[in-house]
Write a protein that holds these residues in place. Sequence first.
Motif, PDB file in Angstrom:
ATOM      1  N   ALA A 116     -29.760  58.254   5.490  1.00 46.63           N
ATOM      2  CA  ALA A 116     -30.651  59.017   6.693  1.00 46.63           C
ATOM      3  C   ALA A 116     -31.377  57.918   7.483  1.00 46.63           C
ATOM      4  N   THR A 117     -31.749  56.844   8.384  1.00 45.99           N
ATOM      5  CA  THR A 117     -32.214  56.423   8.942  1.00 45.99           C
ATOM      6  C   THR A 117     -32.917  56.323  10.056  1.00 45.99           C
ATOM      7  N   PHE A 118     -34.129  56.680  10.920  1.00 43.10           N
ATOM      8  CA  PHE A 118     -34.716  56.499  11.341  1.00 43.10           C
ATOM      9  C   PHE A 118     -35.505  55.689  11.779  1.00 43.10           C
ATOM     10  N   ILE A 119     -35.825  55.547  13.197  1.00 42.54           N
ATOM     11  CA  ILE A 119     -36.179  53.621  14.212  1.00 42.54           C
ATOM     12  C   ILE A 119     -36.770  54.181  15.189  1.00 42.54           C
ATOM     13  N   LYS A 120     -37.694  53.920  14.938  1.00 40.11           N
ATOM     14  CA  LYS A 120     -38.541  53.968  16.302  1.00 40.11           C
ATOM     15  C   LYS A 120     -39.164  52.549  16.686  1.00 40.11           C
ATOM     16  N   THR A 121     -38.528  52.375  18.378  1.00 39.24           N
ATOM     17  CA  THR A 121     -38.958  50.819  18.761  1.00 39.24           C
ATOM     18  C   THR A 121     -40.518  50.816  18.890  1.00 39.24           C
ATOM     19  N   ALA A 122     -40.843  49.999  19.177  1.00 38.53           N
ATOM     20  CA  ALA A 122     -42.181  49.139  19.389  1.00 38.53           C
ATOM     21  C   ALA A 122     -42.116  49.535  21.546  1.00 38.53           C
ATOM     22  N   ALA A 123     -41.746  50.494  22.236  1.00 38.86           N
ATOM     23  CA  ALA A 123     -41.147  50.591  23.088  1.00 38.86           C
ATOM     24  C   ALA A 123     -41.193  52.030  23.239  1.00 38.86           C
ATOM     25  N   GLY A 177     -27.484  62.630   6.285  1.00 43.62           N
ATOM     26  CA  GLY A 177     -27.543  62.626   4.839  1.00 43.62           C
ATOM     27  C   GLY A 177     -26.176  64.075   5.068  1.00 43.62           C
ATOM     28  N   LYS A 178     -26.696  64.992   3.585  1.00 38.70           N
ATOM     29  CA  LYS A 178     -25.857  65.786   3.569  1.00 38.70           C
ATOM     30  C   LYS A 178     -25.937  66.955   4.059  1.00 38.70           C
ATOM     31  N   ASN A 179     -24.933  68.202   4.368  1.00 39.15           N
ATOM     32  CA  ASN A 179     -25.770  69.721   5.183  1.00 39.15           C
ATOM     33  C   ASN A 179     -26.555  69.624   4.874  1.00 39.15           C
ATOM     34  N   GLU A 180     -27.072  70.050   3.744  1.00 37.94           N
ATOM     35  CA  GLU A 180     -28.580  70.322   3.140  1.00 37.94           C
ATOM     36  C   GLU A 180     -29.662  69.554   3.707  1.00 37.94           C
ATOM     37  N   GLY A 208     -29.568  67.839   6.957  1.00 38.00           N
ATOM     38  CA  GLY A 208     -30.064  68.671   8.097  1.00 38.00           C
ATOM     39  C   GLY A 208     -31.421  68.949   8.658  1.00 38.00           C
ATOM     40  N   ASN A 209     -31.610  69.852   7.971  1.00 36.97           N
ATOM     41  CA  ASN A 209     -33.418  70.748   7.854  1.00 36.97           C
ATOM     42  C   ASN A 209     -34.252  70.056   7.897  1.00 36.97           C
ATOM     43  N   ILE A 210     -34.191  68.909   6.056  1.00 37.83           N
ATOM     44  CA  ILE A 210     -35.223  67.869   6.163  1.00 37.83           C
ATOM     45  C   ILE A 210     -35.013  66.656   7.538  1.00 37.83           C
ATOM     46  N   VAL A 211     -33.950  66.310   7.931  1.00 39.16           N
ATOM     47  CA  VAL A 211     -33.992  65.347   8.774  1.00 39.16           C
ATOM     48  C   VAL A 211     -35.169  65.729  10.384  1.00 39.16           C
ATOM     49  N   VAL A 212     -34.228  67.632  10.484  1.00 37.37           N
ATOM     50  CA  VAL A 212     -35.341  67.566  11.585  1.00 37.37           C
ATOM     51  C   VAL A 212     -36.692  68.006  11.026  1.00 37.37           C
ATOM     52  N   ASN A 213     -37.302  68.276  10.199  1.00 37.17           N
ATOM     53  CA  ASN A 213     -38.808  68.512   9.579  1.00 37.17           C
ATOM     54  C   ASN A 213     -39.216  67.019   9.880  1.00 37.17           C
ATOM     55  N   TYR A 214     -38.587  65.816   9.123  1.00 38.53           N
ATOM     56  CA  TYR A 214     -39.179  64.593   9.459  1.00 38.53           C
ATOM     57  C   TYR A 214     -39.292  63.918  11.349  1.00 38.53           C
ATOM     58  N   LEU A 215     -38.232  64.541  11.545  1.00 40.80           N
ATOM     59  CA  LEU A 215     -38.441  63.922  12.968  1.00 40.80           C
ATOM     60  C   LEU A 215     -39.876  64.523  14.303  1.00 40.80           C
ATOM     61  N   LYS A 216     -39.766  66.306  13.619  1.00 41.73           N
ATOM     62  CA  LYS A 216     -40.885  66.846  13.910  1.00 41.73           C
ATOM     63  C   LYS A 216     -42.364  66.187  13.834  1.00 41.73           C
ATOM     64  N   GLN A 217     -41.826  66.137  12.188  1.00 42.20           N
ATOM     65  CA  GLN A 217     -43.539  65.222  11.843  1.00 42.20           C
ATOM     66  C   GLN A 217     -44.310  64.062  12.751  1.00 42.20           C
ATOM     67  N   LEU A 218     -42.923  62.999  12.843  1.00 43.44           N
ATOM     68  CA  LEU A 218     -43.390  62.263  13.419  1.00 43.44           C
ATOM     69  C   LEU A 218     -42.869  61.573  15.023  1.00 43.44           C
ATOM     70  N   GLY A 219     -43.205  63.035  15.571  1.00 42.41           N
ATOM     71  CA  GLY A 219     -43.086  63.763  17.284  1.00 42.41           C
ATOM     72  C   GLY A 219     -42.633  63.277  17.910  1.00 42.41           C
ATOM     73  N   VAL A 220     -40.904  62.970  17.024  1.00 37.27           N
ATOM     74  CA  VAL A 220     -39.933  62.803  18.293  1.00 37.27           C
ATOM     75  C   VAL A 220     -39.469  63.739  19.182  1.00 37.27           C
ATOM     76  N   ASP A 221     -39.474  63.588  20.404  1.00 34.42           N
ATOM     77  CA  ASP A 221     -38.822  64.505  21.822  1.00 34.42           C
ATOM     78  C   ASP A 221     -37.324  64.544  22.538  1.00 34.42           C
ATOM     79  N   ASP A 239     -17.621  60.390   5.813  1.00 35.65           N
ATOM     80  CA  ASP A 239     -17.964  60.170   4.486  1.00 35.65           C
ATOM     81  C   ASP A 239     -19.579  61.865   4.829  1.00 35.65           C
ATOM     82  N   ALA A 240     -19.380  62.465   3.956  1.00 33.54           N
ATOM     83  CA  ALA A 240     -20.005  64.068   3.588  1.00 33.54           C
ATOM     84  C   ALA A 240     -21.945  63.798   3.700  1.00 33.54           C
ATOM     85  N   ASP A 241     -22.207  62.638   2.791  1.00 35.25           N
ATOM     86  CA  ASP A 241     -23.458  62.562   2.977  1.00 35.25           C
ATOM     87  C   ASP A 241     -23.650  61.515   3.711  1.00 35.25           C
TER      88      ASP A 241
END
Length: 331
Positions: free
Chosen positions: A95-102, A111-114, A116-129, A140-142
């Motif tokens: 799982a890779t998240f990219i925030k561009t300068a713009a 990532g895997k099924n489990e 999903g909530n972790i990725v959402v947690n990361y996105l919330k930490q990073l202020g993604v709307d 592939d499942a992972d």
Amino acid sequence: MVTAIILILFTTNSALAHPGRTDGSGGHTCRTNCEKWGLDQGEYHYHNGGSTKAPAPAPSKPSSKSSAVLKADKLKPPAKGKLSVYFLNVGQGDATFIKTAAGDDILIDGGKNEAGNIVVNYLKQLGVDDIEVMISTHPDADHVGGLDTVLKSYKVESVYAPKVSHTTDTFKDFLLAVKNEGRTIKEAKANVSLQLKGVTATFVAPVKTYGDDLNEWSAVLHLTYGKNSFLFTGDAEYKSEGDMIGSSQILKADVLKVGHHGSKSSTSTKFLEVVGPKYAVISVGKNSYGHPTKEILNLLKSKKVTTYRTDLNATVTAVSDGKTISFIKVK
């Protein structure tokens, strides 16, 4: 049901193939070589031509007990006016998240099924709307497992994936989530570009079709910001790497997301020489596959590539001002 959803989202051009015999419900519980087929051990999936009778295996999503195994790292917010690339720690998966300068947001795999909530947690930490671009590199499942959770949590403007499918419940969940979001899947293939401000982002793979070899179908994205460049390879292996080289596309990159978690079936010597990275990141967690392999670690070392691993360094962040790249490790 799965076939109908796939046809709504996009027409596949690859026949599906799966190991083992079907049971009375027309499906199969994975017991051996599961990773090759994009499955977790014990995961149930339907075969081609199988009936649509509902099976009686365990649910596609893991229990809360298994979800508790993963915990999100504490991340620093994206640097304003710079490109920030987060190679997220999601255990054995990508799982890779990219925030561009713009200010645009790109998510590659979940990532895997489990996870999903972790990725959402990361996105919330990073202020993604919201998310401008979501990329599922392959079924592939992972890689695809957590994307349905993200789709349920965020507005996603565009979803890209290669034109290949799978019959797992995990992949079906992704397709349903895309449909429920009111989106269709845009094909990810060589020479398709993302229309984003301030960066050049183009898929360099898949170049060809690869039958039932899901890893080779991986969508590979090349992204350039100023003088800096990144290559995100999914699980692409030797065939796809060779086709990328033969297609005369721009593969040179400062940072390489190493293919297939550091498996010896990816990152050939020739491919590494063509890409010529200064840095490499291996997305990997505890696993029984031997990832990353000694062969790949030694190859990277011999080429003097500074290498980071999410199993050792947790989430790895690369920050670019368009001229230089700096790295932030959680540990």
